[in-house]
Design an enzyme around this catalytic site. Structure first.
Site, PDB file in Angstrom:
ATOM      1  CD  GLU A   1      -1.647   1.750   2.836  1.00 53.06           C
ATOM      2  OE1 GLU A   1      -1.313   2.935   3.000  1.00 53.06           O
ATOM      3  OE2 GLU A   1      -1.887   0.973   3.789  1.00 53.06           O
TER       4      GLU A   1
ATOM      5  CD  GLU B   1       7.583   3.977   1.425  1.00 51.00           C
ATOM      6  OE1 GLU B   1       6.816   3.966   2.403  1.00 51.00           O
ATOM      7  OE2 GLU B   1       8.201   4.999   1.056  1.00 51.00           O
TER       8      GLU B   1
HETATM    9 ZN   LIG Z   1       1.352   2.738   7.028  1.00 50.88          ZN
END
Ligand SMILES: [Zn+2]
Length: 1103
Positions: free
Chosen positions: A188, A263
């Protein structure tokens, strides 16, 4: 930018959108807004907006929100518009979460004529390869909804036409994980880091900088990932949709391991002799989540209720498991689930309907149908045959006397998704048992003395199978066993005797009011609707079903009337709770050694990883570390940036929007009226001058607010009074508000009683507001002590979960009286005050009670009082008599106004708490350094947050958030970080800001994007109640429309030179007058003190 409820909530009992939940939670909002310090920061500056939303449902806090944490944006928007709200209110720890009370139920009152269905033309449906499956006019929302299927891929689209200008698009994928490596969450984050058509580092950040969006974020649930955007500007909306579709379907991250590392997780090594460390945005975000006992409880609850399906693992990622994830698994997950055949797509608003199909077909038709998507179906958790018990540990701080147990009793309610009628009935039951302080299950738990505050959110129907959780925190070890028995015996007696007629009437009125009001706060209405619809659609049920509630509601009320509450609710309590064997009683115990053990395990793992490296591996790792950092710190090329579509500055309105305000002097008081269409709801705020209260009594004011709202009078006990409020109004709350005012050393400080009701209830509403202020008695020592314990428990949760706001509050308190006031009513000082007060309530109750009376006596005064009213003209008129009566009841003259001159002593501080990640703050007053306000400051501070701090504190530093906040009322400029693995390094980044500004070149349309993004904040979309409240704040802070127009022109005229000049201004935050406050782990504070003795950090063990 507004409405991002990005609080990274635990992925289990959190998402708030189902229809049952909608009904279940609506009353709660007022109950919990009795906590006036819900937004720590909000007590002062953010509060203009934060308080405006206290009445708003805390929407959609689903799972992990990826792209930005609640704190990763300015705490107070740099707007004289007070447009967007402080996020922090949505993140207020252990209170029950409020839900997506998104129902617009005009039809509940009077169903309009059923118009013919508005839908795409049949030519467009054919041309773009869709099939219409089903269509329906939804009277509840005056919306026309049509479900389509894309022929080639099987992608489904809900196309909802309405008159709402706040347009919403969302694409939702079913993404159930099989382990706790956090793949869905990392994905995401990653898909918005560059895509085929938008090949730059972070298109998402470019949209944050330069669009007019009213919502921009993404959510990871336990079984789905949602990518929603919203805007009121059509071209802007199309730009957002295109960037999001390209990101989801064609992201670069699946070929680019560096994004995954940034990330997700990676090893970092700068020098051969250093220790290796883990870095990664999600990795540190989840360390923050795993540092919060409340979120650990929710996590263990979900895992124990669902041991056999996907809900038994953590979609967000367990920090000890995340480093097991490989890039290949990550790629595979995207290939499998990010496919149109696995997508549910939502359009809502007043945009052209044919165009929606055209936009989608262009993307979807590049894919072939994928039959493998059935793998994303969520398996059913079979029900247990016997109740279970589970015990887990959480990391407690050094002060063992403060650490107590949490106990929650949890049920899995059914074998599959519930039907609407049962869901509705359980929603009512939930509200009756838990929705208000007077609700019997909640009351029984609080009055038992077994614990300090309620935990567990009641019904949660957001996952495939609904669950119910309730319990207590702050439970002494010897009482842990008693909680389950109390819950069960209370349920037994409710099943036996039902609920009083008054309680039922109050619940019905509260729920219907909320449906009619459809107040989603700053959260777009269309998005609240989407989350509800998806809650069924995802499991292959009808996406229409959750949108239609008028008929089931009427039917339910009729049954209630016929059968009575006992016959209706008794069997529900037995079937779903008492006789249901799928029950888990969970105890969470404090473990002072766990924090260190977790850290030691990580160190060991890293040491082993390093030991396994050969010499050339070490060199390679150092090179990889540098290569990643270099890439992170290299700006995108102008050509890449130019791919992100931007609006033209010429399309931005030059004139600041105004809010209608009529000011009338009434003796010493003022009545403000804002004529706006509110669908016959009256919004009222009574504002009393808090400056009449002596400074020494201020820490008691938050509890005074709660005592007013949850107390009784001479004639009515608190249950009766609470039910009367539920029956006669849409809710009442009370809280203090404080801010600096520009150009004045004097703080503005008010005590606000806020309420709402239907036009016909104006007399009841203002009459009850008057009763609360004048007639509530402070005679119940035991109950008051509960308030103190609750407040203490809430503050302790906030210290760990929202340390950045605690730091910011403390920095302010060193600078101004307004900051000091906020700190004693919601900062670290307040927590200490509460710990002392707990004992004082026992030892000197009469004195405490006398002080509560002193506060009331000081406040009640016509002189300086304001009544702020928002409604249509007719409703405003209907309130005239009650307004006169309200004012007449106030004494002409109250106590004297006080000089508040207190400050916290200057000097840098470190507050030590048990946490795996830190919060680092540094701030100074720019006005004190001679700065004259210009609108360009808003543009520049937003830009610093979105570029320099985002890149250095978050992207390369690995923190979840790094941002800055400029308060134009006080002049404070504050840097803050959120869930930050660093401390000293982050301070260095802050100090590097002036140099960054001096070397900045705003190429291409970078400057106009920064200006447009700032205007987007200032013009943020507001529902009518928020507009009326904004006007009140402008009145209190003396911000005129002329001044706002001047600032707007300054914003629009911002030049590159302004950025360079602001660098000189920001030197103040590097200088002598700056303050540092950090909330951090003991180890990191120790290391910082050693590395930078000149900071002279005063160390203070807070938890
Ligand atoms: Zn997050």
């Amino acid at each position: 930018m507004s409405g991002v409820q990005a609080a990274c909530r635990p992925a289990c009992m959190t998402p708030a959108s189902g229809a049952g939940r909608l009904l279940a939670r609506v009353g709660q909002r007022w109950a919990s807004s009795a906590t006036p310090v819900a937004a720590l920061r909000g007590v002062t500056r953010g509060s203009a907006a934060a308080s405006a939303r206290q009445g708003a449902p805390r929407q959609g806090l689903p799972g992990y929100s990826g792209l930005r944490p609640s704190g990763a944006r300015p705490l107070l928007h740099p707007s004289l518009g007070f447009a967007a709200a402080c996020q922090l209110s949505g993140n207020a720890g252990p209170q029950r979460r409020l839900s997506g009370a998104a129902g617009a139920a005009r039809a509940v009152v009077a169903a309009p004529e059923r118009p013919s269905l508005r839908k795409a033309s049949s030519e467009a449906v054919q041309k773009y390869g869709f099939t219409e499956v089903e269509g329906e006019y939804i009277a509840e929302y005056n919306a026309h909804a049509v479900l389509y299927q894309h022929n080639k891929t099987g992608a489904e689209l809900m196309s909802v036409a309405s008159d709402d200008e706040n347009k919403v698009f969302g694409i939702v994928l079913r993404t159930p994980p099989q382990n706790s490596t956090g793949i869905p969450h990392i994905l995401e984050h990653s898909v918005l880091c560059g895509s085929r058509k938008y090949p730059l580092k972070e298109p998402f950040v470019e949209l944050m900088k330069g669009s007019l969006n009213t919502f921009l974020n993404a959510f990871t649930y336990p079984d789905r990932t949602c990518y929603p955007v919203a805007s009121t500007n059509l071209q802007d909306f199309y730009n957002l949709v295109d960037v999001y579709l390209d990101a989801v379907l064609f992201p670069n991250c699946v070929r680019d391991e560096q994004t995954f590392q940034q990330e997700g997780w990676h090893y970092e090594l700068d020098k051969p002799d250093d220790d290796i460390t883990f870095k990664g945005v999600v990795f540190n975000e989840m360390k923050g989540v795993y540092s919060q006992p409340d979120s650990m409880l929710a996590r263990y609850t979900q895992q124990n209720l669902f041991p056999d399906n996907t809900y038994g693992v953590d979609s967000g990622g367990d920090p000890s498991v995340i480093p097991d994830l490989t890039f290949a698994e990550f790629q595979d997950f995207h290939r499998k689930f990010y496919h149109p055949s696995n997508a549910r797509i939502w359009f809502y608003g007043d945009d052209p309907l044919d165009k929606r199909l055209e936009i989608l077909d262009k993307y979807l038709s590049e894919f072939e149908r994928n039959e493998a998507v059935h793998e994303s179906e969520v398996a059913i958790q079979p029900l247990f045959s016997e109740p279970k018990k589970a015990v887990h540990k959480y990391a407690a701080g050094g002060d063992a006397s403060q650490a107590k147990n949490m106990v929650a009793v949890n049920w899995l309610l059914a074998e599959d998704v519930l039907d609407v009628e049962t869901e509705l009935a359980l929603g009512f039951l939930d509200h009756l048992m838990l929705g208000t302080p007077a609700a019997p299950l909640r009351k029984a738990l609080m009055e038992s003395g077994l614990g300090e505050a309620i935990i567990g959110g009641g019904i949660d129907d957001d996952l495939r199978q609904p669950a119910f959780s309730i319990g207590l925190k702050g439970v002494a070890a010897e009482n842990a066993g008693a909680v389950e028995g109390l819950v069960l015996s209370t349920l037994e007696s409710l099943a036996e005797s039902g609920f009083s007629a008054e309680a039922v009437e109050a619940s019905i009125n509260t729920i219907e009011f909320s449906l009619r009001e459809n107040n989603t706060g700053s959260f777009p209405r269309g998005l609240a609707l989407m989350l509800r619809s998806v809650g069924k659609w995802l499991y292959d049920r009808s996406p229409f079903e959750p949108l239609r509630f008028a008929a089931p509601l009427e039917h339910f009320k009729a049954r209630l009337q016929q059968q009575g509450s006992k016959a209706l609710f008794g069997p529900l309590i037995r079937r779903y709770l008492l006789d249901n064997p799928h029950r888990v009683t969970l105890e969470l115990q404090p473990d002072p050694a766990l924090g260190e053990a977790t850290e030691a395990a990580e160190r060991e793992r890293l040491a082993a990883a390093k030991a396994a490296l050969r010499e050339d591996d070490v060199t390679a790792l150092i090179e990889a570390t540098q290569a990643l950092r270099e890439r992170q710190e290299t700006p995108d090329l102008p050509a890449a940036l130019a791919t992100i579509p931007a609006l033209d500055l010429a399309d931005i309105p030059r004139t600041a929007a105004t809010i209608p305000s009529a000011v009338e002097a009434r003796g010493g008081a003022t009545v403000l009226r804002h004529e706006l269409f509110t669908n016959e709801v009256l919004y009222a705020e009574a504002v009393l001058d808090l400056r009449r209260v002596p400074a020494g009594l201020l820490p008691l004011v938050p509890l005074f607010s709660q005592a007013l709202l949850e107390g009784g009078t001479a004639d009515m006990d608190f249950v009766q009074l609470n039910q009367l409020i539920g029956r006669k109004t849409g809710g009442i709350s009370a809280y203090p508000f404080t801010s600096s005012r520009r150009g004045s050393g004097e703080p503005v400080s008010a005590f606000v009683v806020k309420g709402k009701g239907m036009a016909g209830q104006a007399g009841d509403l203002l009459g009850l507001m008057r009763t609360l202020l004048h007639d509530v008695v402070f005679d119940d020592r035991a109950r008051f002590k509960q308030f103190v314990s609750q407040a203490k428990a809430r503050m302790e949760a906030r210290v760990v979960g929202g340390g950045h706001s605690l730091a910011a509050t403390r920095i302010d308190a060193k600078d101004s009286a307004a900051g000091w006031v906020a700190e004693v009513m919601g900062g670290a000082s307040y927590l200490r005050f509460l710990r002392d007060l707990e004992a004082r309530v026992d030892s000197e109750w009469d004195a405490v009670r006398g002080q509560l009376e002193d506060i009331r006596r000081s406040l009640l005064s016509q002189e300086g009082a304001i009544l702020n009213l928002t409604a249509d003209d007719k409703t405003l008129h209907a309130a005239d008599g009650p307004v006169a009566d309200f004012l007449a009841a106030l004494p002409q003259q109250g106590g004297p106004r006080h000089e508040w001159t207190e400050r916290l002593s200057a000097g840098n501080e470190a507050l030590v708490v048990p946490t795996q990640v830190n919060y680092v703050g540094k701030g100074a007053n720019l006005y004190a350094a001679g700065y004259q306000l210009s609108g360009s400051a808003y543009v520049i501070s937003k830009h610093i947050g979105n570029t320099w701090l985002w890149d250095r504190v978050r992207v390369s530093g690995g923190a979840y958030g790094g941002f800055c906040d400029f308060d134009s009322h006080s002049g404070m400029f504050t840097y803050l970080s959120y869930r930050d693995p660093n401390l000293v390094k982050t301070l260095d980044t802050y100090d590097g800001t002036p140099a960054f500004l001096r070397s900045l070149r705003l190429e291409g349309d970078a400057l106009s994007k920064a200006i447009i993004g700032t205007i987007g904040d200032i013009d943020a979309y507001q529902l009518p109640d928020a507009k009326g409240y904004t006007a009140l704040m402008r009145h209190l802070l003396r911000v005129s429309d002329e001044e706002r127009q001047q600032r707007r022109e300054e914003v629009l005229a911002t030049s590159e030179k302004d950025f360079a000049n602001f660098a000189d201004v920001l030197e103040a935050v590097r200088g002598e007058g700056a303050h540092i406050v950090t909330v951090a782990s003991a180890a990191d504070v120790e290391a910082a003190a050693k590395a930078r003795p000149e900071l002279q950090l005063a160390v203070d063990q807070l938890l």
